[in-house]
Motif scaffolding. Structure first.
Motif, PDB file in Angstrom:
ATOM      1  N   UNK A 101      26.193  47.656  21.780  1.00  0.00           N
ATOM      2  CA  UNK A 101      25.909  49.013  21.009  1.00  0.00           C
ATOM      3  C   UNK A 101      24.325  48.632  20.278  1.00  0.00           C
ATOM      4  N   UNK A 102      24.268  47.536  19.668  1.00  0.00           N
ATOM      5  CA  UNK A 102      23.002  47.099  19.197  1.00  0.00           C
ATOM      6  C   UNK A 102      21.978  47.085  19.962  1.00  0.00           C
ATOM      7  N   UNK A 103      22.182  46.431  20.912  1.00  0.00           N
ATOM      8  CA  UNK A 103      21.123  46.363  22.290  1.00  0.00           C
ATOM      9  C   UNK A 103      20.591  47.755  22.454  1.00  0.00           C
ATOM     10  N   UNK A 104      21.465  48.617  22.878  1.00  0.00           N
ATOM     11  CA  UNK A 104      21.094  50.118  23.186  1.00  0.00           C
ATOM     12  C   UNK A 104      20.186  50.733  22.130  1.00  0.00           C
ATOM     13  N   UNK A 105      20.678  50.445  20.921  1.00  0.00           N
ATOM     14  CA  UNK A 105      20.076  51.028  20.013  1.00  0.00           C
ATOM     15  C   UNK A 105      18.517  50.237  19.863  1.00  0.00           C
ATOM     16  N   UNK A 106      18.525  48.924  19.997  1.00  0.00           N
ATOM     17  CA  UNK A 106      17.225  48.326  19.952  1.00  0.00           C
ATOM     18  C   UNK A 106      16.428  48.679  21.002  1.00  0.00           C
ATOM     19  N   UNK A 107      16.836  49.080  22.284  1.00  0.00           N
ATOM     20  CA  UNK A 107      16.223  49.617  23.227  1.00  0.00           C
ATOM     21  C   UNK A 107      15.608  50.752  23.369  1.00  0.00           C
ATOM     22  N   UNK A 108      16.358  51.635  22.122  1.00  0.00           N
ATOM     23  CA  UNK A 108      15.698  52.953  22.172  1.00  0.00           C
ATOM     24  C   UNK A 108      14.458  52.823  21.099  1.00  0.00           C
ATOM     25  N   UNK A 109      14.651  52.051  20.303  1.00  0.00           N
ATOM     26  CA  UNK A 109      13.775  51.959  19.266  1.00  0.00           C
ATOM     27  C   UNK A 109      12.363  51.248  19.661  1.00  0.00           C
ATOM     28  N   UNK A 110      12.755  50.170  20.851  1.00  0.00           N
ATOM     29  CA  UNK A 110      11.539  49.561  21.508  1.00  0.00           C
ATOM     30  C   UNK A 110      10.923  50.725  22.467  1.00  0.00           C
ATOM     31  N   UNK A 111      11.577  51.457  23.109  1.00  0.00           N
ATOM     32  CA  UNK A 111      10.939  52.440  23.877  1.00  0.00           C
ATOM     33  C   UNK A 111       9.980  53.354  23.009  1.00  0.00           C
ATOM     34  N   UNK A 112      10.527  53.597  21.923  1.00  0.00           N
ATOM     35  CA  UNK A 112       9.892  54.580  21.170  1.00  0.00           C
ATOM     36  C   UNK A 112       8.595  54.070  20.641  1.00  0.00           C
ATOM     37  N   UNK A 113       8.499  52.765  20.238  1.00  0.00           N
ATOM     38  CA  UNK A 113       7.312  52.191  19.522  1.00  0.00           C
ATOM     39  C   UNK A 113       6.527  51.303  20.332  1.00  0.00           C
ATOM     40  N   UNK A 114       7.002  50.772  21.650  1.00  0.00           N
ATOM     41  CA  UNK A 114       6.273  49.864  22.359  1.00  0.00           C
ATOM     42  C   UNK A 114       5.175  50.716  23.184  1.00  0.00           C
ATOM     43  N   UNK A 115       4.010  50.242  23.380  1.00  0.00           N
ATOM     44  CA  UNK A 115       3.058  50.979  24.313  1.00  0.00           C
ATOM     45  C   UNK A 115       3.302  50.680  25.522  1.00  0.00           C
ATOM     46  N   UNK A 116       2.817  51.767  26.276  1.00  0.00           N
ATOM     47  CA  UNK A 116       3.208  51.838  27.753  1.00  0.00           C
ATOM     48  C   UNK A 116       2.893  50.559  28.372  1.00  0.00           C
ATOM     49  N   UNK A 117       1.763  49.877  28.319  1.00  0.00           N
ATOM     50  CA  UNK A 117       1.246  48.723  28.985  1.00  0.00           C
ATOM     51  C   UNK A 117       2.297  47.374  28.813  1.00  0.00           C
TER      52      UNK A 117
END
Length: 149
Positions: free
Chosen positions: A95-111
């Motif tokens: 569950x935490x990994x999914x949440x972290x993945x969503x946050x990472x996707x939102x805040x990490x640059x495309x490159x």
């Protein structure tokens, strides 16, 4: 006493010579074949490589079987309450990994996401080797642990 006719001795000697020559040819042919086989470095290297590959595959199979056996032994020795706690912890981690993945996707640059995806693909392509290395590390750890006990 009659002496064999000179032509008879020559004929017998010639026949014997022919047999010796034929025998020598056959022997020479076998010798040449043996020398050719020894001199064929590429073929010998390929044979050796195939032999090493077979031994490595057999070793990998043996390691896999041993790792599986140890994993089953460890799993059988773990009490049920511990297994339940581990399952709960694993679910929380997912569950935490999914949440972290969503946050990472939102805040990490495309490159950065692209490079991370390439790294994940590289790991997936070499999964067997990584699993074998992990299994070997687990076996070493268990062996060291048993040696201390």
């Amino acid at each position: 006493m009659t002496e064999p006719h000179r032509d008879d001795r020559t004929a017998a000697g010639s026949e014997e010579l022919r047999e010796q020559v034929e025998h020598t040819r056959e022997e020479l042919g076998r010798t040449v074949e043996a020398l050719t086989a020894k001199a064929d470095v590429k073929a010998r290297a390929q044979e050796k490589a195939a032999e090493v590959q077979q031994r490595a595959a057999a070793g990998a199979q043996e390691l896999k079987a041993k790792t599986t056996e140890i994993a089953h032994q460890v799993r059988d020795k773990v009490p049920d309450p511990v297994k339940d706690k581990a399952a709960q912890a694993a679910e929380q981690a997912r569950t935490k990994a999914v949440q972290a993945g969503r946050v990472w996707e939102e805040k990490t640059p495309e490159e950065a996401r692209r490079k991370a995806a390439l790294a994940v693909q590289a790991v997936a392509n070499h999964r067997t080797a990584l699993l074998a290395a992990g299994g070997a590390a687990a076996l070493v750890w268990l062996a060291c642990r048993r040696g201390k006990g």
